[in-house]
Design a protein around this motif. Structure first.
Motif, PDB file in Angstrom:
ATOM      1  N   GLY A  60       0.833  -1.201   0.000  1.00 42.62           N
ATOM      2  CA  GLY A  60       0.000   0.000   0.000  1.00 42.62           C
ATOM      3  C   GLY A  60       0.862   1.243   0.000  1.00 42.62           C
ATOM      4  N   GLY A  61       0.349   2.318  -0.555  1.00 44.70           N
ATOM      5  CA  GLY A  61       1.106   3.558  -0.604  1.00 44.70           C
ATOM      6  C   GLY A  61       0.208   4.758  -0.433  1.00 44.70           C
ATOM      7  N   TYR A  62       0.798   5.867   0.037  1.00 44.77           N
ATOM      8  CA  TYR A  62       0.051   7.093   0.268  1.00 44.77           C
ATOM      9  C   TYR A  62       0.817   8.271  -0.322  1.00 44.77           C
ATOM     10  CZ  TYR A  62      -2.174   4.139   3.809  1.00 44.77           C
ATOM     11  OH  TYR A  62      -2.815   3.117   4.469  1.00 44.77           O
ATOM     12  N   ARG A  63       0.068   9.218  -0.872  1.00 40.96           N
ATOM     13  CA  ARG A  63       0.669  10.451  -1.359  1.00 40.96           C
ATOM     14  C   ARG A  63      -0.335  11.572  -1.212  1.00 40.96           C
ATOM     15  NH1 ARG A  63      -0.392  11.683  -6.893  1.00 40.96           N
ATOM     16  NH2 ARG A  63       1.640  12.693  -6.981  1.00 40.96           N
ATOM     17  N   LEU A  64       0.178  12.794  -1.057  1.00 45.78           N
ATOM     18  CA  LEU A  64      -0.668  13.973  -0.921  1.00 45.78           C
ATOM     19  C   LEU A  64      -0.852  14.583  -2.303  1.00 45.78           C
ATOM     20  CD1 LEU A  64      -1.957  15.483   1.494  1.00 45.78           C
ATOM     21  CD2 LEU A  64      -0.006  17.040   1.434  1.00 45.78           C
ATOM     22  N   VAL A  65      -2.102  14.776  -2.707  1.00 45.46           N
ATOM     23  CA  VAL A  65      -2.381  15.354  -4.016  1.00 45.46           C
ATOM     24  C   VAL A  65      -2.925  16.761  -3.839  1.00 45.46           C
ATOM     25  CG1 VAL A  65      -2.828  13.121  -5.079  1.00 45.46           C
ATOM     26  CG2 VAL A  65      -4.716  14.384  -4.043  1.00 45.46           C
ATOM     27  N   ALA A  66      -2.833  17.563  -4.911  1.00 40.36           N
ATOM     28  CA  ALA A  66      -3.297  18.945  -4.863  1.00 40.36           C
ATOM     29  C   ALA A  66      -4.807  18.982  -4.704  1.00 40.36           C
ATOM     30  CB  ALA A  66      -2.884  19.686  -6.126  1.00 40.36           C
ATOM     31  N   GLY A  67      -5.269  19.848  -3.833  1.00 39.18           N
ATOM     32  CA  GLY A  67      -6.695  20.020  -3.619  1.00 39.18           C
ATOM     33  C   GLY A  67      -7.118  21.440  -3.924  1.00 39.18           C
ATOM     34  N   LYS A  68      -8.411  21.644  -4.109  1.00 41.21           N
ATOM     35  CA  LYS A  68      -8.907  22.979  -4.417  1.00 41.21           C
ATOM     36  C   LYS A  68      -8.784  23.907  -3.219  1.00 41.21           C
ATOM     37  CE  LYS A  68     -12.193  21.532  -7.979  1.00 41.21           C
ATOM     38  NZ  LYS A  68     -13.615  21.531  -8.397  1.00 41.21           N
TER      39      LYS A  68
END
Length: 324
Positions: A60-68
Motif C-alpha cells: 500500500g502507498g500514500y501520497r498527498l495530491v493537490a486540492g482545491k
C-alpha cells in the motif's frame, strides 16, 4: 516512538508533502508506530481536509495530491530555515524575477518563525555572501519585510531617506506598493509631509518604522504602481535608444541579458539585433553588453559606440596590451 498524536500527525503531514508515494510500512517505521496507526492517522488528515490518496498493493502507498482548498503548509525546521534564507538572499539583492509576492512571503514566514529558527536564519545569513553582477544595490531584508508588512496592513511608515545628491531627510508615508525593476526595489507611497505621491529607492532607505497608525487607501494617479514608477523614473532621468547586433542566435543572447535591456530579434541564421531604451549610465550598459560573452557591434547611439571603445581600450591596457 511518537506517542503525542498531534505531533505525530504533523510529522506524517511533513513526510507526505514530499512529492513521492510512501509505502505504509515505511511510514510506520519513520513514525515508530504500527501500520494500523498510520491508517488511522491518514483518516484523521482526510477529516481535516488534506487530500491523501491511497494506492492498493501488498504494502500500500500514500501520497498527498493537490486540492482545491489546500490546508496550511507544514514545514519542518530545516525546510523553514532553507526557505527563509533563500527568500532573504533573493529579496536583499533584488535578483531579477523576484517579485513582490516573494517579499510578502518572507514577511509572513519570519513573523511566525520561532525565536530559535530566526536565530539560525540570521546566523546563516551573516555567514553567507552572494556574488552578484553589480547591477543593483544590496538591501537589508529586514527593510523589505517591514515595508511589505505596512503595505499589506495599510499602516503608515516612517523612515530616513538619502536623496541622489546625498541630502538626508525623515519621511512619513502611506505606503502603496513595493515594485521590483529587476535591478532595484522601489517604494511607491504618499508622502504626508509633501502632500503628494513619491517613489523611493529602497536601497536609500534606513531605519524603517511601522507607526501602527492605519490609513484609508488613496487612488494612485497614472494607473498602477508599476506604470507610475516607470513614468516617475523617465521624468527624472534622460533616456536614450540603442541598437546592438550580436553574432549569436537570438535565443542564446536572450538567455544572457536581463529583460530590462530588451528582447533580441533574429537577424539572419546566426545573429540577432537588440533594440531598447535605457536610462542607465552608458558605461554601465557597455559593461553589461560585454558580459554577454559574444561578439557584438553597437550601431547607435554614437555616444555608446565611444563608450564601448573606451572600455575596450581600458581592458586592453589592464591586460598589458597596447591600445591599437
Amino acid at each position: 516512538m511518537t506517542t503525542d498524536t498531534p505531533a505525530r500527525l504533523l510529522q506524517l503531514l511533513s513526510l507526505l508533502q514530499t512529492p513521492r508515494e510512501w509505502p505504509g510500512g515505511e511510514l510506520a517505521e519513520r513514525l515508530g508506530v504500527s501500520r494500523r496507526t498510520v491508517r488511522r492517522d491518514i483518516d484523521r488528515l482526510r477529516e481535516l481536509g488534506y487530500p491523501v490518496q491511497a494506492t492498493k498493493g501488498a504494502d500500500g502507498g500514500y501520497r498527498l495530491v493537490a486540492g482545491k482548498a489546500m490546508p496550511p503548509l507544514v514545514l519542518d525546521d530545516e525546510e523553514a530555515v532553507a526557505i527563509a534564507v533563500g527568500l532573504r538572499a533573493g529579496a536583499g539583492h533584488a535578483v531579477e524575477g523576484v517579485e513582490e509576492a516573494s517579499v510578502r512571503a518572507l514577511a509572513k514566514l519570519e513573523q511566525v518563525l520561532p525565536a530559535r529558527l530566526r536565530h539560525r536564519v540570521s546566523t546563516l545569513q551573516a555567514a553567507t555572501t552572494l556574488l552578484t553582477s553589480g547591477d543593483g544595490a544590496s538591501i537589508a531584508p529586514e527593510t523589505l519585510t517591514v515595508m511589505a508588512s505596512t503595505v499589506a496592513g495599510r499602516e503608515r511608515l516612517r523612515f530616513a531617506y538619502r536623496d541622489k545628491d546625498g541630502s538626508a531627510s525623515r519621511r512619513l508615508t502611506e505606503p502603496h506598493r513595493l515594485v521590483s525593476t529587476g535591478r532595484r526595489w522601489y517604494l511607491v507611497a504618499y508622502d504626508l509631509d509633501r502632500d503628494d505621491w513619491r517613489t523611493f529607492r529602497v536601497d536609500r532607505v534606513s531605519d524603517p518604522f511601522a507607526t501602527g497608525v492605519r490609513f484609508a487607501p488613496r487612488e494612485l494617479p497614472d494607473g498602477g504602481a508599476a506604470e507610475y514608477l516607470r513614468r516617475s523614473i523617465h521624468r527624472r532621468q534622460d533616456t536614450y535608444a540603442f541598437t546592438v547586433r550580436f553574432t549569436e542566435p537570438a535565443e542564446t543572447v536572450a538567455a544572457r541579458v536581463p529583460e530590462w535591456i530588451g528582447v533580441p530579434e533574429p537577424d539572419g541564421e546566426d545573429a540577432c539585433v537588440l533594440r531598447g531604451t535605457s536610462n542607465a549610465p552608458m558605461e554601465s550598459l557597455a559593461t553589461r553588453l560585454a558580459m554577454v560573452g559574444c561578439e557584438f557591434t553597437v550601431r547607435e547611439p554614437g555616444e555608446l559606440v565611444d563608450c564601448v571603445r573606451e572600455l575596450g581600450a581600458r581592458l586592453m591596457r589592464a591586460g598589458g596590451t597596447a591600445t591599437p
